[in-house]
Scaffold this motif. Structure first.
Motif, PDB file in Angstrom:
ATOM      1  N   PHE A 146     -30.933  41.471 -37.234  1.00 44.93           N
ATOM      2  CA  PHE A 146     -31.358  42.049 -35.966  1.00 44.93           C
ATOM      3  C   PHE A 146     -31.071  43.549 -35.955  1.00 44.93           C
ATOM      4  CE2 PHE A 146     -31.009  37.635 -34.633  1.00 44.93           C
ATOM      5  CZ  PHE A 146     -32.017  37.508 -33.688  1.00 44.93           C
ATOM      6  N   PRO A 147     -32.040  44.391 -35.585  1.00 51.58           N
ATOM      7  CA  PRO A 147     -31.751  45.820 -35.430  1.00 51.58           C
ATOM      8  C   PRO A 147     -30.783  46.028 -34.263  1.00 51.58           C
ATOM      9  CG  PRO A 147     -34.126  45.416 -35.536  1.00 51.58           C
ATOM     10  CD  PRO A 147     -33.453  44.088 -35.347  1.00 51.58           C
ATOM     11  N   PRO A 148     -30.036  47.144 -34.247  1.00 49.46           N
ATOM     12  CA  PRO A 148     -29.138  47.416 -33.121  1.00 49.46           C
ATOM     13  C   PRO A 148     -29.892  47.424 -31.795  1.00 49.46           C
ATOM     14  CG  PRO A 148     -28.698  48.912 -34.934  1.00 49.46           C
ATOM     15  CD  PRO A 148     -29.953  48.173 -35.293  1.00 49.46           C
ATOM     16  N   ARG A 149     -29.195  47.063 -30.724  1.00 51.81           N
ATOM     17  CA  ARG A 149     -29.837  46.996 -29.412  1.00 51.81           C
ATOM     18  C   ARG A 149     -30.068  48.371 -28.804  1.00 51.81           C
ATOM     19  NH1 ARG A 149     -27.140  41.816 -26.220  1.00 51.81           N
ATOM     20  NH2 ARG A 149     -27.500  40.267 -27.875  1.00 51.81           N
ATOM     21  N   ARG A 150     -29.130  49.291 -29.006  1.00 49.11           N
ATOM     22  CA  ARG A 150     -29.269  50.623 -28.413  1.00 49.11           C
ATOM     23  C   ARG A 150     -30.317  51.432 -29.160  1.00 49.11           C
ATOM     24  NH1 ARG A 150     -22.982  52.445 -27.142  1.00 49.11           N
ATOM     25  NH2 ARG A 150     -22.533  50.738 -25.663  1.00 49.11           N
ATOM     26  N   ALA A 151     -31.146  52.140 -28.386  1.00 50.90           N
ATOM     27  CA  ALA A 151     -32.298  52.835 -28.959  1.00 50.90           C
ATOM     28  C   ALA A 151     -31.909  53.813 -30.060  1.00 50.90           C
ATOM     29  CB  ALA A 151     -33.067  53.551 -27.847  1.00 50.90           C
ATOM     30  N   GLY A 152     -30.890  54.651 -29.798  1.00 46.86           N
ATOM     31  CA  GLY A 152     -30.490  55.643 -30.784  1.00 46.86           C
ATOM     32  C   GLY A 152     -29.973  55.016 -32.064  1.00 46.86           C
ATOM     33  N   GLU A 153     -29.136  54.000 -31.928  1.00 38.29           N
ATOM     34  CA  GLU A 153     -28.590  53.313 -33.099  1.00 38.29           C
ATOM     35  C   GLU A 153     -29.698  52.586 -33.863  1.00 38.29           C
ATOM     36  OE1 GLU A 153     -25.500  50.755 -31.794  1.00 38.29           O
ATOM     37  OE2 GLU A 153     -24.260  52.362 -30.968  1.00 38.29           O
ATOM     38  N   ARG A 154     -30.621  51.998 -33.102  1.00 46.23           N
ATOM     39  CA  ARG A 154     -31.727  51.267 -33.732  1.00 46.23           C
ATOM     40  C   ARG A 154     -32.573  52.204 -34.586  1.00 46.23           C
ATOM     41  NH1 ARG A 154     -33.822  48.412 -29.421  1.00 46.23           N
ATOM     42  NH2 ARG A 154     -34.910  50.265 -28.708  1.00 46.23           N
ATOM     43  N   LEU A 155     -32.954  53.366 -34.020  1.00 45.51           N
ATOM     44  CA  LEU A 155     -33.790  54.313 -34.757  1.00 45.51           C
ATOM     45  C   LEU A 155     -33.054  54.835 -35.987  1.00 45.51           C
ATOM     46  CD1 LEU A 155     -36.429  55.833 -34.939  1.00 45.51           C
ATOM     47  CD2 LEU A 155     -35.480  57.599 -33.436  1.00 45.51           C
ATOM     48  N   ALA A 156     -31.754  55.113 -35.838  1.00 49.23           N
ATOM     49  CA  ALA A 156     -30.980  55.605 -36.975  1.00 49.23           C
ATOM     50  C   ALA A 156     -30.929  54.568 -38.089  1.00 49.23           C
ATOM     51  CB  ALA A 156     -29.572  55.980 -36.517  1.00 49.23           C
ATOM     52  N   ARG A 157     -30.720  53.307 -37.729  1.00 48.76           N
ATOM     53  CA  ARG A 157     -30.663  52.239 -38.734  1.00 48.76           C
ATOM     54  C   ARG A 157     -32.014  52.081 -39.440  1.00 48.76           C
ATOM     55  NH1 ARG A 157     -27.888  47.400 -38.659  1.00 48.76           N
ATOM     56  NH2 ARG A 157     -26.166  48.640 -37.775  1.00 48.76           N
ATOM     57  N   LEU A 158     -33.085  52.153 -38.676  1.00 50.26           N
ATOM     58  CA  LEU A 158     -34.414  52.015 -39.276  1.00 50.26           C
ATOM     59  C   LEU A 158     -34.718  53.173 -40.210  1.00 50.26           C
ATOM     60  CD1 LEU A 158     -36.398  50.769 -36.147  1.00 50.26           C
ATOM     61  CD2 LEU A 158     -35.752  49.421 -38.140  1.00 50.26           C
ATOM     62  N   ARG A 159     -34.314  54.371 -39.827  1.00 52.28           N
ATOM     63  CA  ARG A 159     -34.571  55.530 -40.684  1.00 52.28           C
ATOM     64  C   ARG A 159     -33.837  55.407 -42.015  1.00 52.28           C
ATOM     65  NH1 ARG A 159     -34.417  60.164 -35.909  1.00 52.28           N
ATOM     66  NH2 ARG A 159     -36.700  60.240 -35.581  1.00 52.28           N
ATOM     67  N   GLU A 160     -32.699  54.715 -42.021  1.00 52.73           N
ATOM     68  CA  GLU A 160     -31.982  54.488 -43.272  1.00 52.73           C
ATOM     69  C   GLU A 160     -32.808  53.662 -44.246  1.00 52.73           C
ATOM     70  OE1 GLU A 160     -28.327  52.613 -42.277  1.00 52.73           O
ATOM     71  OE2 GLU A 160     -27.440  54.388 -41.324  1.00 52.73           O
ATOM     72  N   ALA A 161     -33.707  52.825 -43.693  1.00 55.84           N
ATOM     73  CA  ALA A 161     -34.526  51.945 -44.538  1.00 55.84           C
ATOM     74  C   ALA A 161     -35.934  52.503 -44.765  1.00 55.84           C
ATOM     75  CB  ALA A 161     -34.631  50.563 -43.900  1.00 55.84           C
ATOM     76  N   ALA A 162     -36.196  53.723 -44.303  1.00 57.43           N
ATOM     77  CA  ALA A 162     -37.554  54.269 -44.360  1.00 57.43           C
ATOM     78  C   ALA A 162     -38.088  54.381 -45.783  1.00 57.43           C
ATOM     79  CB  ALA A 162     -37.600  55.638 -43.673  1.00 57.43           C
ATOM     80  N   ASP A 163     -37.211  54.631 -46.760  1.00 59.45           N
ATOM     81  CA  ASP A 163     -37.657  54.798 -48.152  1.00 59.45           C
ATOM     82  C   ASP A 163     -37.477  53.530 -48.985  1.00 59.45           C
ATOM     83  OD1 ASP A 163     -38.322  57.487 -47.693  1.00 59.45           O
ATOM     84  OD2 ASP A 163     -36.265  58.129 -48.065  1.00 59.45           O
ATOM     85  N   GLU A 164     -37.097  52.427 -48.337  1.00 62.55           N
ATOM     86  CA  GLU A 164     -36.903  51.156 -49.047  1.00 62.55           C
ATOM     87  C   GLU A 164     -38.244  50.641 -49.565  1.00 62.55           C
ATOM     88  OE1 GLU A 164     -35.916  48.370 -51.026  1.00 62.55           O
ATOM     89  OE2 GLU A 164     -34.123  49.039 -49.905  1.00 62.55           O
ATOM     90  N   ARG A 165     -38.325  50.427 -50.883  1.00 61.13           N
ATOM     91  CA  ARG A 165     -39.585  49.996 -51.490  1.00 61.13           C
ATOM     92  C   ARG A 165     -39.817  48.490 -51.334  1.00 61.13           C
ATOM     93  NH1 ARG A 165     -41.197  53.189 -55.748  1.00 61.13           N
ATOM     94  NH2 ARG A 165     -42.954  51.756 -55.896  1.00 61.13           N
ATOM     95  N   ARG A 166     -38.755  47.742 -51.108  1.00 60.73           N
ATOM     96  CA  ARG A 166     -38.920  46.290 -50.970  1.00 60.73           C
ATOM     97  C   ARG A 166     -39.467  45.926 -49.586  1.00 60.73           C
ATOM     98  NH1 ARG A 166     -32.867  44.672 -52.462  1.00 60.73           N
ATOM     99  NH2 ARG A 166     -32.568  46.503 -51.136  1.00 60.73           N
ATOM    100  N   THR A 167     -40.112  44.782 -49.484  1.00 56.89           N
ATOM    101  CA  THR A 167     -40.555  44.271 -48.186  1.00 56.89           C
ATOM    102  C   THR A 167     -39.335  44.011 -47.315  1.00 56.89           C
ATOM    103  OG1 THR A 167     -42.515  43.245 -49.187  1.00 56.89           O
ATOM    104  CG2 THR A 167     -41.819  42.398 -47.040  1.00 56.89           C
ATOM    105  N   LEU A 168     -39.425  44.384 -46.041  1.00 58.03           N
ATOM    106  CA  LEU A 168     -38.309  44.268 -45.107  1.00 58.03           C
ATOM    107  C   LEU A 168     -38.554  43.118 -44.135  1.00 58.03           C
ATOM    108  CD1 LEU A 168     -38.278  48.076 -44.396  1.00 58.03           C
ATOM    109  CD2 LEU A 168     -36.395  46.890 -45.516  1.00 58.03           C
TER     110      LEU A 168
END
Length: 289
Positions: A146-168
């Protein structure tokens, strides 16, 4: 209390049992046998366990205890003590495999540390089911929970995976789905392909495929049910982000269709996965030129 003897002796054993993610007919045949043989059944929700045993027409002679996020830390030592005394402990969660975004990890880790045997009854998995039907590459993937509930934390966590080549693969609650898909569009780029898998194996099963920008607009109207989101991995290096001229062309195309410039810039930014300021500056620079 004694566990079921096996070739390894009368020591206790921890059994992790997969349960249906929707259709009870998907229950593995061994599940009923393990429910009937367990000395202790630790269930995430005892009421849901009762409904499951009724559907499977099986009686549970062992002791049933609750084991959920709120009491997981406190109950783990108790269950490990039962295992050390020779009990056969069966762990079931509401749906899917224990430990996978569900209670279980603490108990497994404690049992392994104590030298207790841990085994599993394989069963349905929302992660693998969604991945299989998504149409996304399946040769390499990673589960993000589950992504974080808070908007700022959620966006930060997603940006960490932005360059992930594997299917998420993600889980998400229906009332946060629209916001999460919007954040994914911002972090990954609105044109990144994804699939929203809703109510898998249930009566109203639905798999909605499209770009993240399209899916975010669809989910903004409200979605119900249990959700798994599958997102394609990042493109290979060299794909490149849209250049300024491309961004300006997209804005002009939307303006020509009757959209106001402010809304057009915002939509293009989401679709390109760039900040609105980048699109705005490109439009201003093109106008000056």
């Amino acid at each position: 209390m004694t566990g079921t003897p096996g070739p390894e002796g009368p020591e206790g054993v921890l059994v992790l049992a997969g349960t249906p993610i929707g259709d009870t007919a998907d229950a593995p045949p061994r599940l009923a046998a393990e429910l009937a043989a367990a000395d202790v059944v630790a269930a995430e929700d005892t009421r849901r366990l009762r409904r499951l045993t009724q559907a499977l027409d099986v009686r549970v002679p062992g002791r049933v205890v609750s084991y959920f996020e709120g009491n997981e830390s406190a109950r783990t030592p108790e269950l490990v003590g039962e295992l050390a005394d020779g009990a056969r402990v069966l762990l079931v969660t509401d749906a899917g495999m224990p430990s996978v975004s569900d209670p279980g990890y603490r108990l497994v880790a404690a049992a392994v540390e104590r030298g207790v045997r841990v085994t599993a009854v394989p069963g349905p998995s929302a992660v693998l089911t969604a991945l299989a039907v998504s149409g996304m590459p399946v040769d390499r993937f990673c589960f993000e929970g589950f992504p974080p509930r808070r908007a700022g934390e959620r966006l930060a966590r997603l940006r960490e995976a932005a360059d992930e080549r594997r299917t998420l693969v993600y889980f998400e609650s229906p009332h946060r789905l629209g916001a999460t898909l919007g954040a994914m569009a911002e972090a990954f780029g609105g044109e990144r392909r994804a699939a929203v898998c809703r109510e898998l194996t249930k009566t109203y099963e639905e798999v909605r495929r499209g770009s993240l920008a399209e899916l975010a607009l669809w989910a903004a109207e409200g979605v119900r049910g249990e959700i798994t989101v599958v997102v394609e991995g990042a493109p290979a290096a060299g794909g490149g982000a849209p250049d300024a001229a491309d961004l300006v062309a997209r804005v002009r195309e939307r303006e020509a269709a009757g959209e106001r410039r402010k809304e057009a810039i915002a939509a293009v930014a989401v679709g390109a996965g760039v900040p609105k300021r980048v699109v705005f500056d490109a439009v201003v620079a093109a106008k000056r030129a």
